[in-house]
Design a protein around this motif. Sequence first.
Motif, PDB file in Angstrom:
ATOM      1  N   LEU A  76      39.170  39.933  55.774  1.00 45.65           N
ATOM      2  CA  LEU A  76      37.765  39.966  56.190  1.00 45.65           C
ATOM      3  C   LEU A  76      36.955  40.963  55.372  1.00 45.65           C
ATOM      4  O   LEU A  76      35.805  40.695  55.001  1.00 45.65           O
ATOM      5  N   THR A  77      37.542  42.129  55.087  1.00 53.02           N
ATOM      6  CA  THR A  77      36.797  43.187  54.414  1.00 53.02           C
ATOM      7  C   THR A  77      36.563  42.895  52.943  1.00 53.02           C
ATOM      8  O   THR A  77      35.515  43.242  52.392  1.00 53.02           O
ATOM      9  N   THR A  78      37.528  42.248  52.292  1.00 48.49           N
ATOM     10  CA  THR A  78      37.416  42.038  50.847  1.00 48.49           C
ATOM     11  C   THR A  78      36.989  40.626  50.471  1.00 48.49           C
ATOM     12  O   THR A  78      36.959  40.281  49.280  1.00 48.49           O
ATOM     13  N   MET A  79      36.637  39.819  51.460  1.00 46.63           N
ATOM     14  CA  MET A  79      36.172  38.462  51.176  1.00 46.63           C
ATOM     15  C   MET A  79      35.019  38.430  50.165  1.00 46.63           C
ATOM     16  O   MET A  79      34.977  37.563  49.283  1.00 46.63           O
ATOM     17  N   PRO A  80      34.040  39.370  50.247  1.00 43.52           N
ATOM     18  CA  PRO A  80      32.957  39.333  49.255  1.00 43.52           C
ATOM     19  C   PRO A  80      33.460  39.437  47.814  1.00 43.52           C
ATOM     20  O   PRO A  80      32.944  38.764  46.919  1.00 43.52           O
ATOM     21  N   GLY A  81      34.473  40.282  47.566  1.00 44.23           N
ATOM     22  CA  GLY A  81      35.002  40.419  46.210  1.00 44.23           C
ATOM     23  C   GLY A  81      35.669  39.146  45.731  1.00 44.23           C
ATOM     24  O   GLY A  81      35.482  38.722  44.584  1.00 44.23           O
ATOM     25  N   ALA A  82      36.458  38.514  46.600  1.00 44.60           N
ATOM     26  CA  ALA A  82      37.103  37.249  46.226  1.00 44.60           C
ATOM     27  C   ALA A  82      36.059  36.174  45.966  1.00 44.60           C
ATOM     28  O   ALA A  82      36.197  35.362  45.045  1.00 44.60           O
ATOM     29  N   SER A  83      35.003  36.179  46.765  1.00 39.89           N
ATOM     30  CA  SER A  83      33.924  35.205  46.579  1.00 39.89           C
ATOM     31  C   SER A  83      33.219  35.418  45.243  1.00 39.89           C
ATOM     32  O   SER A  83      32.910  34.456  44.517  1.00 39.89           O
ATOM     33  N   ALA A  84      32.966  36.684  44.892  1.00 41.72           N
ATOM     34  CA  ALA A  84      32.318  36.976  43.608  1.00 41.72           C
ATOM     35  C   ALA A  84      33.204  36.549  42.447  1.00 41.72           C
ATOM     36  O   ALA A  84      32.717  36.010  41.445  1.00 41.72           O
ATOM     37  N   LEU A  85      34.520  36.787  42.572  1.00 40.37           N
ATOM     38  CA  LEU A  85      35.432  36.386  41.503  1.00 40.37           C
ATOM     39  C   LEU A  85      35.416  34.873  41.320  1.00 40.37           C
ATOM     40  O   LEU A  85      35.357  34.370  40.193  1.00 40.37           O
ATOM     41  N   ALA A  86      35.445  34.136  42.430  1.00 41.40           N
ATOM     42  CA  ALA A  86      35.407  32.677  42.348  1.00 41.40           C
ATOM     43  C   ALA A  86      34.107  32.199  41.707  1.00 41.40           C
ATOM     44  O   ALA A  86      34.101  31.242  40.919  1.00 41.40           O
ATOM     45  N   ASP A 148      23.893  41.442  42.615  1.00 48.27           N
ATOM     46  CA  ASP A 148      24.901  42.087  43.459  1.00 48.27           C
ATOM     47  C   ASP A 148      26.058  42.519  42.569  1.00 48.27           C
ATOM     48  O   ASP A 148      26.343  41.890  41.545  1.00 48.27           O
ATOM     49  N   ASP A 149      26.763  43.582  42.988  1.00 44.97           N
ATOM     50  CA  ASP A 149      27.911  44.011  42.193  1.00 44.97           C
ATOM     51  C   ASP A 149      29.127  43.134  42.495  1.00 44.97           C
ATOM     52  O   ASP A 149      29.045  42.157  43.251  1.00 44.97           O
ATOM     53  N   PHE A 150      30.275  43.486  41.913  1.00 48.55           N
ATOM     54  CA  PHE A 150      31.460  42.630  42.017  1.00 48.55           C
ATOM     55  C   PHE A 150      32.028  42.579  43.439  1.00 48.55           C
ATOM     56  O   PHE A 150      32.812  41.699  43.774  1.00 48.55           O
ATOM     57  N   TRP A 151      31.660  43.543  44.271  1.00 54.42           N
ATOM     58  CA  TRP A 151      32.053  43.487  45.680  1.00 54.42           C
ATOM     59  C   TRP A 151      30.932  42.896  46.534  1.00 54.42           C
ATOM     60  O   TRP A 151      30.957  42.988  47.742  1.00 54.42           O
TER      61      TRP A 151
END
Length: 276
Positions: A76-86, A148-151
């Motif tokens: 839940l906490t790192t979902m934004p980073g995975a989304s940005a990578l995708a 937005d940044d990578f996170w």
Amino acid sequence: MKTTGTMAATKAPAQTAPTTNTKMKMTTDIPAAITTPDKVETCLGTLKFFDGFPDDATVEKVYDNLDFQRGMQAFLTTMPGASALATREGIRTFGPDNQTVIVSETLMDSKTLLFTANTETVYAYVWLDTKSGPLVIDAPPGLLGLIDDFWFHYVTDIGAVGPDKGKGGKYLLLPPGYKGDVPKEGYFVVRSRTFGNYFGVRGFLVNGDPKPAAENFKKGLRVYPLARAENPPPMNFVNYSGKAFNTIHASDFTFFEEVNQVVQEEPNDALDPETL
């Protein structure tokens, strides 16, 4: 020697264990709410204790549950980073960072796998990479967008609610820890905590026609290194309407591999230490 009757009569009586109601000098009343019962029925199953200590099966269940909870919290906490990578990987299918602008010139449809997009907006996306130094973003008028940044932490708005107020302007994106010279005039200067950054903007239909917005992007949207401000490289505009590509993070174990990639690429202070 044989015990006489008199000696037997004077033998000390056997001591008995104190009852549970015995009140000793150091006896402390223990609230029932903080005691551990011998057996507790939970969503994990039956947990068993003896004098407050869990048995082996209970220990295993509790540790398994802690592992699950921590994994879920990490997801839940790192979902934004995975989304940005995708999102980055999706944009990269059309060309390199900084130079590639993907535009939904004839709007979106179900071919594109992308979070939260609609079919009434002309979208443009660029993946920004500042590992080689500061980047300039020339924004034409009439945009609504952000960096937005990578996170996926907010860096700045661009366009109508940004510092250019929808009139267009030059933004200067500085990388983490940048200590070089910064132009004093002519730029809206912003700093990011990561080298990789998501840049997305919206254009709007004119009498139902997406073409003016797409042409506005092509005419005025530019990204280039500050070091090449006098001779910017050409941009590559790609129409992704009707094209199949993915910008959505995984939901299997690959998710954690995606998150790890962001962790390895970016500075440690881009995220709070506990989450990292």
